[in-house]
Design a protein around this motif. Structure first.
Motif, PDB file in Angstrom:
ATOM      1  N   UNK A  35       0.351  -1.521  11.040  1.00 12.38           N
ATOM      2  CA  UNK A  35       0.900  -2.821  11.440  1.00 12.38           C
ATOM      3  C   UNK A  35       2.385  -2.847  11.109  1.00 12.38           C
ATOM      4  N   UNK A  36       3.085  -3.762  11.757  1.00 13.12           N
ATOM      5  CA  UNK A  36       4.499  -3.942  11.479  1.00 13.12           C
ATOM      6  C   UNK A  36       4.876  -5.399  11.652  1.00 13.12           C
ATOM      7  N   UNK A  49       3.094  -1.588   7.497  1.00 13.75           N
ATOM      8  CA  UNK A  49       1.892  -1.535   6.671  1.00 13.75           C
ATOM      9  C   UNK A  49       1.195  -0.218   6.967  1.00 13.75           C
ATOM     10  N   UNK A  50       0.935   0.549   5.912  1.00 11.30           N
ATOM     11  CA  UNK A  50       0.294   1.853   6.069  1.00 11.30           C
ATOM     12  C   UNK A  50      -1.214   1.714   5.968  1.00 11.30           C
ATOM     13  N   UNK A  51      -1.912   2.738   6.406  1.00  9.96           N
ATOM     14  CA  UNK A  51      -3.372   2.653   6.496  1.00  9.96           C
ATOM     15  C   UNK A  51      -4.056   2.373   5.164  1.00  9.96           C
ATOM     16  N   UNK A  52      -3.409   2.687   4.054  1.00  8.94           N
ATOM     17  CA  UNK A  52      -4.002   2.401   2.741  1.00  8.94           C
ATOM     18  C   UNK A  52      -3.572   1.037   2.205  1.00  8.94           C
ATOM     19  N   UNK A  53      -2.822   0.268   3.006  1.00  9.00           N
ATOM     20  CA  UNK A  53      -2.389  -1.068   2.602  1.00  9.00           C
ATOM     21  C   UNK A  53      -1.009  -1.120   1.985  1.00  9.00           C
ATOM     22  N   UNK A  54      -0.427   0.036   1.671  1.00  6.77           N
ATOM     23  CA  UNK A  54       0.923   0.076   1.096  1.00  6.77           C
ATOM     24  C   UNK A  54       1.928  -0.360   2.151  1.00  6.77           C
TER      25      UNK A  54
END
Length: 101
Positions: free
Chosen positions: A32-33, A49-54
């Motif tokens: 996401x962005x 937003x990276x796949x691990x939530x970071x």
């Protein structure tokens, strides 16, 4: 051809196939962005937003408000955020390789 694609092509043509990151790998981490332009400024922030939530952020700002273009600001801020992912994913890959030894 963009710079990343040229590097990728050069690596493949030289047979450099050891574990490494590719532009596709970097893009796959992004789920996401979001963008924000601070009111009354040219400061644009991109949050990826990276796949691990970071979350990774990048920013851009026009020195001259007369030159500010919202789309260009978003593009530059996103590029700057995406660049940070290379270092994070590079560390993660190196750690995985280290653990295998």
């Amino acid at each position: 051809m963009d710079h990343e694609a040229q590097i990728e092509q050069d690596l493949q043509s030289k047979g450099l196939t050891a574990p490494r990151l590719t532009p596709v790998d970097i893009d796959a981490t992004i789920v996401a962005e979001a963008f924000h332009v601070f009111p009354g400024t040219t400061l644009t922030i991109c949050c990826l937003v990276l796949r691990n939530g970071f979350c990774v952020t990048g920013e851009s700002a026009s020195a001259s408000p007369e030159n500010f273009d919202p789309q260009i600001g978003r593009d530059i801020a996103r590029k700057n955020a995406r660049e940070k992912i290379w270092a994070l994913e590079g560390y993660l890959l190196r750690q995985r390789l280290f653990s295998e030894v």
